[in-house]
Design an enzyme around this catalytic site. Structure first.
Site, PDB file in Angstrom:
ATOM      1  N   ASP A   1       2.523  -8.199  10.661  1.00 31.10           N
ATOM      2  CA  ASP A   1       1.327  -7.385  10.494  1.00 31.10           C
ATOM      3  C   ASP A   1       1.791  -5.921  10.568  1.00 31.10           C
ATOM      4  OD1 ASP A   1      -1.420  -6.419  10.787  1.00 31.10           O
ATOM      5  OD2 ASP A   1      -0.936  -6.208  12.932  1.00 31.10           O
TER       6      ASP A   1
ATOM      7  N   ASP B   1      -0.581  -2.688  11.531  1.00 29.39           N
ATOM      8  CA  ASP B   1      -1.213  -1.891  12.584  1.00 29.39           C
ATOM      9  C   ASP B   1      -1.043  -2.513  13.973  1.00 29.39           C
ATOM     10  OD1 ASP B   1      -2.057  -0.315  10.476  1.00 29.39           O
ATOM     11  OD2 ASP B   1      -4.130  -1.046  10.504  1.00 29.39           O
TER      12      ASP B   1
ATOM     13  N   ASP C   1      -0.515  -8.503  16.365  1.00 32.54           N
ATOM     14  CA  ASP C   1      -1.049  -8.108  17.682  1.00 32.54           C
ATOM     15  C   ASP C   1      -2.453  -8.649  17.942  1.00 32.54           C
ATOM     16  OD1 ASP C   1      -1.966  -6.119  15.635  1.00 32.54           O
ATOM     17  OD2 ASP C   1      -3.102  -5.392  17.370  1.00 32.54           O
TER      18      ASP C   1
HETATM   19 MG   LIG Z   1      -2.703  -5.377  13.801  1.00 35.25          MG
END
Ligand SMILES: [Mg+2]
Length: 190
Positions: A13, A15, A148
């Site tokens: 991923d 961000d 995350d």
């Molecule tokens: Mg993320």
């Protein structure tokens, strides 16, 4: 990164997994890089965008491994999987972020060149991984994914190994993810 087999695809991923901001809400274009600054891009207001400390080395080592590997089975495809609402800005950022040289002779390389696949658009990550699977033909159980956000664990339904990294990717979480993927594969084989 030695010993043991590698997944045929490793996805990240963006961000809060590779950098510490939301590219669609915290950043305004145009983006620019100060001269030959390493791992540093600035937005219109001077906001700094950088990969987390260990990320350049992890990506470069994975990328190099792929290049020297002998045969398709050994190559590791590197993918970015993001559901950002600012895909153009994210791609632009990857194109500007310069990675440090692993050797003295190497020329500086923009991060985007380390990625073989980019799946960057809003929506469920099931879609991102189905697209990766269709394009590369790589089985889901050969995919390892770092993210995350817990909600994206839904990709495990497909057979992808999901690794939650609440503080982003670093050497420790990367190795843990790799170990977890290997553990699952050895269970598959037994
Ligand atoms: Mg993320």
């Amino acid at each position: 990164m030695s010993g043991g087999r590698f997944p045929r695809l490793v996805a990240f991923d963006l961000d809060y997994t590779l950098w510490d901001l939301w590219i669609d809400t915290h950043v305004s274009g145009p983006l620019r890089r100060p001269e030959k600054a390493i791992n540093k891009v600035l937005d219109r207001d001077g906001e700094v965008i950088s990969f987390y400390k260990d990320v350049p080395c992890i990506l470069q080592t994975l990328h190099q491994r792929g290049r020297v590997a002998d045969g398709e089975e050994e190559k590791t495809v590197i993918a970015a999987c993001s559901r950002t609402h600012a895909p153009d800005l994210a791609r632009r950022c990857l194109g500007l972020l310069l990675m440090p040289s692993l050797t003295k002779e190497a020329t500086l390389q923009p991060a985007i060149e380390l990625f073989d696949e980019l799946e960057i658009y809003p929506g469920s990550k099931l879609k991102h991984f189905r697209a990766l699977h269709e394009r590369t033909g790589i089985p889901y159980n050969e995919m390892l994914f770092f993210d995350d956000e817990r909600r994206n664990i839904e990709v495990e339904k497909l057979g992808v190994t999901f690794v939650l990294v609440p503080s982003g990717v670093n050497q420790k979480s990367f190795q843990q993810g790799l170990s977890e993927w290997r553990r699952r594969r050895s269970e598959d084989d037994s």
